[in-house]
Each structure stands twice: as structure tokens, then as C-alpha cells.
Design a protein around this motif. Structure first.
Motif, PDB file in Angstrom:
ATOM      1  N   ASP A 103       0.823  -1.211   0.000  1.00 23.44           N
ATOM      2  CA  ASP A 103       0.000   0.000   0.000  1.00 23.44           C
ATOM      3  C   ASP A 103       0.856   1.260   0.000  1.00 23.44           C
ATOM      4  N   THR A 104       2.062   1.179  -0.576  1.00 24.20           N
ATOM      5  CA  THR A 104       2.954   2.337  -0.598  1.00 24.20           C
ATOM      6  C   THR A 104       3.431   2.638  -2.014  1.00 24.20           C
ATOM      7  N   VAL A 105       3.757   3.892  -2.247  1.00 24.57           N
ATOM      8  CA  VAL A 105       4.430   4.322  -3.463  1.00 24.57           C
ATOM      9  C   VAL A 105       5.758   4.921  -3.017  1.00 24.57           C
ATOM     10  N   VAL A 106       6.839   4.510  -3.670  1.00 26.52           N
ATOM     11  CA  VAL A 106       8.185   4.894  -3.256  1.00 26.52           C
ATOM     12  C   VAL A 106       8.894   5.558  -4.422  1.00 26.52           C
ATOM     13  N   GLN A 107       9.684   6.576  -4.116  1.00 28.58           N
ATOM     14  CA  GLN A 107      10.419   7.291  -5.162  1.00 28.58           C
ATOM     15  C   GLN A 107      11.757   7.773  -4.612  1.00 28.58           C
ATOM     16  N   ALA A 108      12.775   7.732  -5.470  1.00 26.29           N
ATOM     17  CA  ALA A 108      14.089   8.276  -5.117  1.00 26.29           C
ATOM     18  C   ALA A 108      14.247   9.632  -5.788  1.00 26.29           C
ATOM     19  N   VAL A 109      14.656  10.622  -5.010  1.00 27.87           N
ATOM     20  CA  VAL A 109      14.908  11.960  -5.530  1.00 27.87           C
ATOM     21  C   VAL A 109      16.172  12.506  -4.872  1.00 27.87           C
ATOM     22  N   TYR A 110      17.136  12.838  -5.683  1.00 27.55           N
ATOM     23  CA  TYR A 110      18.397  13.420  -5.238  1.00 27.55           C
ATOM     24  C   TYR A 110      19.135  12.487  -4.285  1.00 27.55           C
ATOM     25  N   ARG A 156       2.101   6.516   1.813  1.00 23.60           N
ATOM     26  CA  ARG A 156       0.933   5.639   1.839  1.00 23.60           C
ATOM     27  C   ARG A 156       0.021   5.996   0.678  1.00 23.60           C
ATOM     28  N   LEU A 157      -0.418   4.983  -0.065  1.00 21.15           N
ATOM     29  CA  LEU A 157      -1.233   5.241  -1.244  1.00 21.15           C
ATOM     30  C   LEU A 157      -2.587   5.845  -0.912  1.00 21.15           C
ATOM     31  N   SER A 158      -3.135   5.506   0.221  1.00 24.03           N
ATOM     32  CA  SER A 158      -4.486   5.970   0.540  1.00 24.03           C
ATOM     33  C   SER A 158      -4.555   7.464   0.812  1.00 24.03           C
ATOM     34  N   ASP A 159      -3.505   8.040   1.420  1.00 22.33           N
ATOM     35  CA  ASP A 159      -3.580   9.460   1.788  1.00 22.33           C
ATOM     36  C   ASP A 159      -2.300  10.248   1.531  1.00 22.33           C
ATOM     37  N   GLY A 160      -1.245   9.605   1.029  1.00 26.52           N
ATOM     38  CA  GLY A 160      -0.006  10.313   0.723  1.00 26.52           C
ATOM     39  C   GLY A 160       0.895  10.559   1.907  1.00 26.52           C
ATOM     40  N   ALA A 161       0.521  10.097   3.089  1.00 27.69           N
ATOM     41  CA  ALA A 161       1.346  10.329   4.281  1.00 27.69           C
ATOM     42  C   ALA A 161       2.721   9.670   4.122  1.00 27.69           C
ATOM     43  N   GLU A 162       3.767  10.368   4.549  1.00 26.43           N
ATOM     44  CA  GLU A 162       5.114   9.803   4.488  1.00 26.43           C
ATOM     45  C   GLU A 162       5.262   8.720   5.549  1.00 26.43           C
ATOM     46  N   LEU A 163       5.699   7.538   5.119  1.00 23.85           N
ATOM     47  CA  LEU A 163       5.841   6.408   6.028  1.00 23.85           C
ATOM     48  C   LEU A 163       7.281   6.185   6.461  1.00 23.85           C
ATOM     49  N   TRP A 164       8.215   6.376   5.554  1.00 28.82           N
ATOM     50  CA  TRP A 164       9.633   6.246   5.904  1.00 28.82           C
ATOM     51  C   TRP A 164      10.487   6.909   4.829  1.00 28.82           C
ATOM     52  N   SER A 165      11.726   7.142   5.162  1.00 26.88           N
ATOM     53  CA  SER A 165      12.680   7.680   4.195  1.00 26.88           C
ATOM     54  C   SER A 165      14.064   7.138   4.500  1.00 26.88           C
ATOM     55  N   VAL A 166      14.879   7.047   3.470  1.00 22.40           N
ATOM     56  CA  VAL A 166      16.262   6.597   3.596  1.00 22.40           C
ATOM     57  C   VAL A 166      17.155   7.658   2.974  1.00 22.40           C
ATOM     58  N   THR A 215      10.505  -2.564   4.103  1.00 24.27           N
ATOM     59  CA  THR A 215      10.893  -2.183   5.470  1.00 24.27           C
ATOM     60  C   THR A 215      11.460  -0.777   5.563  1.00 24.27           C
ATOM     61  N   GLY A 216      11.871  -0.221   4.408  1.00 28.54           N
ATOM     62  CA  GLY A 216      12.497   1.098   4.438  1.00 28.54           C
ATOM     63  C   GLY A 216      13.911   1.056   4.980  1.00 28.54           C
ATOM     64  N   LYS A 217      14.604  -0.050   4.815  1.00 25.09           N
ATOM     65  CA  LYS A 217      15.966  -0.209   5.328  1.00 25.09           C
ATOM     66  C   LYS A 217      16.964  -0.283   4.175  1.00 25.09           C
ATOM     67  N   ALA A 218      18.099   0.365   4.374  1.00 22.47           N
ATOM     68  CA  ALA A 218      19.186   0.281   3.402  1.00 22.47           C
ATOM     69  C   ALA A 218      19.943  -1.016   3.616  1.00 22.47           C
ATOM     70  N   GLY A 219      20.279  -1.679   2.500  1.00 20.76           N
ATOM     71  CA  GLY A 219      21.031  -2.924   2.573  1.00 20.76           C
ATOM     72  C   GLY A 219      22.469  -2.731   2.160  1.00 20.76           C
ATOM     73  N   TRP A 220      22.986  -3.645   1.349  1.00 19.75           N
ATOM     74  CA  TRP A 220      24.391  -3.615   0.969  1.00 19.75           C
ATOM     75  C   TRP A 220      24.715  -2.428   0.056  1.00 19.75           C
ATOM     76  N   HIS A 221      25.997  -2.088   0.027  1.00 24.79           N
ATOM     77  CA  HIS A 221      26.508  -0.999  -0.802  1.00 24.79           C
ATOM     78  C   HIS A 221      27.827  -1.464  -1.397  1.00 24.79           C
ATOM     79  N   LYS A 222      27.997  -1.235  -2.699  1.00 22.43           N
ATOM     80  CA  LYS A 222      29.260  -1.625  -3.314  1.00 22.43           C
ATOM     81  C   LYS A 222      29.596  -0.701  -4.473  1.00 22.43           C
TER      82      LYS A 222
END
Length: 511
Positions: free
Chosen positions: A141-148, A155-165, A209-216
Motif C-alpha cells: 500500500d505504498t508508493v516509493v520514489q528516489a529523488v536526489y 501511503r497510497l491511501s492518503d499520501g502520508a510519508e511512512l519512511w525515508s532513507v 521495510t524502508g531499510k538500506a542494505g548492501w553498498h558496493k
């Protein structure tokens, strides 16, 4: 189908009422989903400055002929000079942009029969330059986007921010699709700088989950594998990445390299772009000595092993434009010299052999916004969608459906009045199509259903609010749109970072 002496579409005179059309006085016309994005400038792409009058924002990016036409008409409608005609010295100063309403204020202004709406007024501190917005990912039930330097979920139902990385450096490239379990790999720049950067950093994000994983860091040997320009796509649990003239597959789960994507005809054919989803396609440019003999190739790979399942080669002198679908495989091709003037839709079978070639030009359909950019993302055609054995094609003033098996036009509608775009969103039951008709700065857009029988079958699905018309227009003239369930989501092509010209990042509508 119409009789031979009738046009391919059916239309009503501008002032005739159309069922469920609240804007009959403007005339009726056909209206376009795919989120996908119009890729921002690369080494091979031209740069242009586009004034989005509706949102009060400048956006720097590649523009097709259709984009330019829409932008010029947008300027004319608002009384502002177009981006292609510099204002006279005596022109009045640009007025301050209209205040962006809140979701609650939009709800208060909602009139009977209008869709509900929410807006994302992102106040992230951006550098004062043009920042592209990236793909929209839908997970649960979420829409996610990367910017900068940030990945944000709403949240799709109301646009409320649920998490950010937060990201260490700006985004370079994002894949169109996530994995089936909601993970993506984002390509980042190596440094903060605006120029002279490399796109060599990979960052995995779990969208559930909104968690960052591996980086390479991507390996660069200097032998045709630099990372000035990269392209990525996810299929299954694999992310395929093209860097310069080489490509490889990596595990999304842990970042380990799985295989090098085989290069065929070394010295002649080089992988250039990838397309993902339920299948993995690799596009290669085979530029041999004579341009009229040059060709492109598309291969389907097993995303887990890299094994080639089939390959298709274009006719000499033609190249691949966009991948409209990976399953079934449907692509566009264009002549290498005349480009968008000579284009086709090519449907491929499960073995990679041509099932049907469709020429939409006699009905006035243009190639994906009237441009063919082979340096851009291969899945960025906003004007087409495939499903149910049909390919739906949109454009500035028309929309239609072709049968992928027979190549025949199933239905079509056309707007001879002023229009800013019809974007097909989805193929529905009974060979119908759901279409987004972009509004104007003074009239809201709508989402409607149309099918065999053309204009007589049109029925509105969403009537967008009048109170958001100017915002919708400013974001949608050169932007992206997606349709999930019964919800439309719009995002602009980019953000300006200029606090004096602040603009919203997302606008969504539902019944």
C-alpha cells in the motif's frame, strides 16, 4: 471498424454532449501509464530549458517535438512566452508561483462527482539546480520514489510519508521494477559534484521495510566499462547493469556478481540498454561500417544464469527505440536516418521471431512523444501500454488500440480540439482501454474507459478536481503517470531546487 469512406475514429462536433463528459464545451477527444520516465540528459541527449507555467518551475531535460508543442501551447494558454521564444525586454516580471494547497484544502474544495486527491509537497532541501525525479515503485500500500539523495515512501491511501532513507550521494539511475519481494538497487554518483561524476555506486534498498542494505562500487578497468553512463533493470532476483560497452548481472540479495552478459560479435555489437520485469531483455547496438547496414539486437536472458533464450535482430538500417512490454516482448523500431518519421511496433513471439509488425503512422500516431532516444531508458514510453493481446497507443490528440495478432486497429478516438496528451494506462476487459487525458491549466483532466465502438463507449472513471487543475497541468505536461488499482499518480519530470519556485513532487487521485 468504420466503412472505408469514414475516418478511422468517430468524433462528435465540439459542442455536442458526450456521455459522462463534463467538459463538452471544450470538445471531446481521446486522452495516456506506464510509469516510466523520460530519461534526463546523457552524453548523447540534447538539453533544453522548459518552462512549466502551471507549476511555476523550470525543468532541464530532453524534449521531443511533442513535448515542445505541448510546452509552447502551455505558454500560449497562460499568456506567458514559450520556452522557444525569448521574452521581450518589456515583458512583465514573472509573478510569484501560486501557493501549493495542502491535501486538506484540496478535500475542502472538492465538488460533487470529483475524485479525491492528495498531494506531496516535499520540502527537502535541494541544491539550486534541476533535479530529476526517478521511477515510481509500488509495494503493497505504498508508493516509493528516489529523488536526489533520498528515498521516500508514501501511503497510497492518503499520501502520508511512512519512511525515508538518506543516501550518501545523489541518484544516477534507478530500475523501473523492484524484485518480487520489494527490493531495488539504486545507482548512485561517486561524489556530490554536478559534473565530472561517475555512476559507480550501488545501493540496495528494501522497499517493504524502508531499510538500506548492501553498498558496493562497480569495477572499472578502463576497457569499455566506464560508468559515466549506466543503465539498470531488475528481473527476478537479478539486477542487470550496463556500464559503457559492457554489462553484467548482480544478485539483488547480496550484491555478488552473477555473470558477465555475453558480448556477441565483439567489436561490432555492444550492449547499450536493458529492460526488466517478468523477463530480462538486453538491447545491443551493432554499428558496422555502413550506416545503412547497421542493426540492433535484443536478447532475452535467463536472469538467474545469463543464458540467452532467444535473440532478435532488426532489419539493416533500423534500430530499436523502446521496449513497450517484456512479456510478451513488444518493441518499437525506427529508421536510423529518418528516426521517428519512420517507426513501427514489432510484436515478438516466445522464440523471438516476429509475430506481427504494425505501422501506426497512417492513423497519425507518433513514436513515444515523437522522439527516438537510444541513450535513454528502454522502458520510458509514456504513450504506450501492452495487455490482453493489444497495444494501446496515445499521443497529443488521439488514442487507439491495435491487435498484436492481426495488426488491425480495434478502436480509436481523436480530439480535433486543443489537447495536451492522451496516455493509455491499462487494457481492461472486453478489449477496452483506460486512458488518462491530461487537463489544461484551467480545466482538470480525467481518466476514462473506451472500447470497440470508439467515442460512443466512453465513460469517465475519474473526474479530476478543478481545484488541482493548474498543478496537474504543470506536473503532467512533461512528467510521468502511473495507474495502480483505481488510483492515478502523477509526478513531474524533475524539481528545480529553487526555493522561490517550489513545486510539488506527487499528486494522486482516486474515486
Amino acid at each position: 471498424m468504420s466503412q472505408s469512406h469514414e475516418p478511422w475514429y468517430k468524433h462528435r462536433p465540439p459542442n455536442w454532449p458526450v456521455p459522462d463528459n463534463p467538459y463538452a464545451s471544450e470538445g471531446y477527444g481521446p486522452p495516456p501509464p506506464r510509469p516510466r520516465r523520460r530519461r534526463w540528459p546523457t552524453a548523447a541527449a540534447g538539453l533544453a530549458l522548459l518552462l512549466l507555467v502551471g507549476a511555476g518551475a523550470y525543468v532541464l531535460g530532453e524534449r521531443s517535438e511533442a513535448d515542445r508543442a505541448r510546452a509552447d501551447r502551455a505558454g500560449a494558454e497562460s499568456g506567458a512566452p514559450s520556452a522557444t521564444a525569448p521574452p521581450k525586454a518589456s515583458a512583465r516580471p514573472t509573478p510569484s508561483p501560486t501557493r501549493i494547497p495542502t491535501t486538506a484544502e484540496i478535500a475542502q474544495r472538492r465538488m460533487a462527482g470529483e475524485a479525491s486527491a492528495w498531494i506531496v509537497d516535499d520540502r527537502t532541501d535541494l541544491p539550486r539546480r534541476n533535479i530529476p525525479t526517478e521511477d515510481l515503485w509500488f509495494v503493497g500500500d505504498t508508493v516509493v520514489q528516489a529523488v536526489y539523495k533520498r528515498v521516500v515512501a508514501h501511503r497510497l491511501s492518503d499520501g502520508a510519508e511512512l519512511w525515508s532513507v538518506d543516501l550518501p550521494t545523489p541518484v544516477c539511475e534507478t530500475p523501473v521494477n523492484a524484485t518480487p519481494d520489494g527490493k531495488v538497487v539504486i545507482v548512485l554518483k561517486n561524489v556530490e559534484a554536478w559534473t565530472g561524476t561517475h555512476c559507480n555506486q550501488l545501493q540496495m534498498i528494501d522497499l517493504r521495510t524502508g531499510k538500506a542494505g548492501w553498498h558496493k562500487k562497480l569495477t572499472e578497468t578502463g576497457a569499455g566499462d566506464d560508468t559515466i553512463i549506466v543503465d539498470s533493470a531488475i528481473s527476478g532476483g537479478t539486477v542487470a547493469i550496463v556500464q559503457s560497452m559492457k554489462a553484467a548481472g548482480y544478485s539483488v540479495a547480496d550484491g555478488k556478481k552473477l555473470y558477465d552478459i555475453p558480448m556477441e560479435n565483439p567489436g561490432k555489437c555492444y550492449p547499450g540498454r536493458v529492460a526488466g520485469g517478468t523477463r530480462l531483455l538486453v538491447l545491443a547496438d551493432c554499428a558496422i561500417t555502413a550506416l545503412e547496414k547497421a542493426y540492433d539486437q535484443v536478447r532475452e536472458l535467463d536472469p538467474a544464469t545469463g543464458k540467452v533464450r532467444w535473440r532478435y535482430r532488426t532489419e539493416p538500417g533500423r534500430r530499436i527505440g523502446q521496449v513497450l512490454s517484456v512479456a510478451p516482448a513488444v518493441i518499437t523500431t525506427a529508421h536510423r536516418e529518418t528516426h521517428a518519421e519512420d517507426w513501427r511496433v514489432v510484436a515478438l513471439g516466445p522464440d523471438g521471431k516476429v509475430r506481427r509488425t504494425i505501422d501506426p503512422r497512417p492513423k497519425g500516431f507518433k513514436h513515444c512523444g515523437d522522439s527516438v532516444d537510444t541513450s535513454a531508458n528502454a522502458q520510458s514510453c509514456r504513450e504506450a501500454v501492452v495487455g490482453g493481446g493489444l497495444v494501446l497507443l496515445g499521443g497529443t490528440d488521439r488514442v487507439g488500440a491495435y491487435d498484436l495478432g492481426t495488426g488491425k486497429l480495434v478502436w480509436g478516438v481523436k480530439d480535433e480540439a486543443t489537447s495536451y496528451g492522451y496516455y493509455p494506462l491499462r487494457v481492461g476487459p472486453g478489449r477496452t482501454g483506460i486512458v488518462y487525458q491530461l487537463g489544461t491549466s484551467g480545466k482538470p483532466g480525467r481518466v476514462f474507459r473506451v472500447g470497440p465502438g470508439g467515442v460512443d463507449t466512453i465513460k469517465d472513471v475519474l473526474r479530476l478536481p478543478a481545484s488541482t487543475a493548474r498543478l496537474e497541468f504543470g506536473m503532467g505536461v512533461v512528467g510521468e503517470n502511473a495507474y495502480v488499482g483505481d488510483r492515478l499518480v502523477i509526478t513531474p519530470a524533475g524539481l528545480t531546487g529553487d526555493d522561490a519556485r517550489h513545486e510539488p513532487r506527487m499528486l494522486s487521485f482516486a474515486p
